[in-house]
Design a protein around this motif. Structure first.
Motif, PDB file in Angstrom:
ATOM      1  N   UNK A  79       7.834   6.320  -8.098  1.00  0.00           N
ATOM      2  CA  UNK A  79       6.877   7.050  -8.940  1.00  0.00           C
ATOM      3  C   UNK A  79       5.433   6.754  -8.543  1.00  0.00           C
ATOM      4  N   UNK A  80       5.226   5.758  -7.685  1.00  0.00           N
ATOM      5  CA  UNK A  80       3.868   5.397  -7.285  1.00  0.00           C
ATOM      6  C   UNK A  80       3.137   4.578  -8.325  1.00  0.00           C
ATOM      7  N   UNK A  81       3.877   3.812  -9.126  1.00  0.00           N
ATOM      8  CA  UNK A  81       3.247   3.036 -10.199  1.00  0.00           C
ATOM      9  C   UNK A  81       3.423   1.526 -10.038  1.00  0.00           C
ATOM     10  N   UNK A  82       3.890   1.072  -8.886  1.00  0.00           N
ATOM     11  CA  UNK A  82       4.178  -0.361  -8.744  1.00  0.00           C
ATOM     12  C   UNK A  82       2.999  -1.182  -8.236  1.00  0.00           C
ATOM     13  N   UNK A  83       2.321  -0.734  -7.185  1.00  0.00           N
ATOM     14  CA  UNK A  83       1.288  -1.565  -6.574  1.00  0.00           C
ATOM     15  C   UNK A  83       0.112  -0.724  -6.086  1.00  0.00           C
ATOM     16  N   UNK A 118     -18.466   6.057  -6.005  1.00  0.00           N
ATOM     17  CA  UNK A 118     -17.879   7.258  -5.407  1.00  0.00           C
ATOM     18  C   UNK A 118     -16.641   6.796  -4.660  1.00  0.00           C
ATOM     19  N   UNK A 119     -15.495   7.407  -4.966  1.00  0.00           N
ATOM     20  CA  UNK A 119     -14.258   6.976  -4.327  1.00  0.00           C
ATOM     21  C   UNK A 119     -13.267   8.121  -4.226  1.00  0.00           C
ATOM     22  N   UNK A 120     -12.165   7.835  -3.544  1.00  0.00           N
ATOM     23  CA  UNK A 120     -11.039   8.763  -3.457  1.00  0.00           C
ATOM     24  C   UNK A 120      -9.777   7.934  -3.638  1.00  0.00           C
ATOM     25  N   UNK A 121      -8.642   8.629  -3.734  1.00  0.00           N
ATOM     26  CA  UNK A 121      -7.386   7.909  -3.899  1.00  0.00           C
ATOM     27  C   UNK A 121      -6.281   8.624  -3.126  1.00  0.00           C
ATOM     28  N   UNK A 122      -5.444   7.822  -2.479  1.00  0.00           N
ATOM     29  CA  UNK A 122      -4.274   8.314  -1.752  1.00  0.00           C
ATOM     30  C   UNK A 122      -3.115   7.365  -2.042  1.00  0.00           C
ATOM     31  N   UNK A 123      -1.925   7.799  -1.654  1.00  0.00           N
ATOM     32  CA  UNK A 123      -0.768   6.915  -1.726  1.00  0.00           C
ATOM     33  C   UNK A 123      -0.246   6.706  -0.313  1.00  0.00           C
ATOM     34  N   UNK A 124       0.160   5.491  -0.008  1.00  0.00           N
ATOM     35  CA  UNK A 124       0.778   5.241   1.292  1.00  0.00           C
ATOM     36  C   UNK A 124       2.233   5.702   1.224  1.00  0.00           C
ATOM     37  N   UNK A 125       2.971   5.652   2.324  1.00  0.00           N
ATOM     38  CA  UNK A 125       4.348   6.164   2.317  1.00  0.00           C
ATOM     39  C   UNK A 125       5.277   5.503   1.296  1.00  0.00           C
ATOM     40  N   UNK A 126       4.959   4.282   0.857  1.00  0.00           N
ATOM     41  CA  UNK A 126       5.784   3.600  -0.141  1.00  0.00           C
ATOM     42  C   UNK A 126       5.358   3.941  -1.567  1.00  0.00           C
ATOM     43  N   UNK A 127       4.291   4.726  -1.726  1.00  0.00           N
ATOM     44  CA  UNK A 127       3.816   5.089  -3.056  1.00  0.00           C
ATOM     45  C   UNK A 127       2.718   4.197  -3.594  1.00  0.00           C
ATOM     46  N   UNK A 128       2.285   3.196  -2.820  1.00  0.00           N
ATOM     47  CA  UNK A 128       1.211   2.321  -3.275  1.00  0.00           C
ATOM     48  C   UNK A 128      -0.079   3.118  -3.416  1.00  0.00           C
ATOM     49  N   UNK A 129      -0.763   2.951  -4.537  1.00  0.00           N
ATOM     50  CA  UNK A 129      -2.030   3.638  -4.762  1.00  0.00           C
ATOM     51  C   UNK A 129      -3.136   2.913  -4.012  1.00  0.00           C
ATOM     52  N   UNK A 130      -3.858   3.659  -3.205  1.00  0.00           N
ATOM     53  CA  UNK A 130      -4.968   3.101  -2.453  1.00  0.00           C
ATOM     54  C   UNK A 130      -6.223   3.855  -2.847  1.00  0.00           C
TER      55      UNK A 130
END
Length: 136
Positions: A79-83, A118-130
């Motif tokens: 779900x992309x909610x772990x790390x 000012x920022x942006x957000x992406x998820x890596x292939x494991x769903x980690x929020x960056x």
């Protein structure tokens, strides 16, 4: 007192995909690639910061984690909610364009936040929020 951040840990569920994201898209260097018992730990870090690293590890491998906890970790990763982690750059737009061109999972385009960054957000292939923040 002399204390620094040496390593942070993020889970991965596909080492090659994690390496393609962190090394090839974000430009981090691969410092260690350690395999053990069919699992892989990758240590990556910014080229110009040799003393700061991220260890990408198989989820739930700690000896004290139960099967139920391991299942919960896997579900939260999906779900992309772990790390997550917060990075910073002097070229937020350039980094974002590179991530977008590399088909990264975009969560938020570069935005001026009401709290002053000012920022942006992406998820890596494991769903980690960056989240990636513009430095001043």
């Amino acid at each position: 007192m002399d204390i620094t951040i040496h390593s942070s840990f993020l889970p991965h569920d596909a080492a090659d995909a994690a390496l393609a994201f962190w090394r090839d898209l974000l430009g981090f260097e691969l410092r260690l690639d350690v395999g053990y018992d069919g699992m892989r730990w990758l240590t990556v870090g910014p080229v110009d910061q040799p003393n700061t690293a991220i260890v990408l590890h198989p989820p739930g491998v700690d000896p004290g984690i139960t099967d139920d906890e391991r299942r919960t970790i896997t579900e939260m990763m999906a779900k992309g909610t772990y790390a997550g982690i917060l990075l910073a750059t002097s070229d937020l737009d350039g980094v974002f364009e590179r991530l977008q061109a590399g088909d990264a999972d975009i969560v938020q385009e570069p935005t001026e936040q009401p709290y002053g960054v000012r920022d942006c957000a992406v998820r890596d292939p494991a769903g980690n929020l960056i989240r990636i923040q513009q430095t001043r």
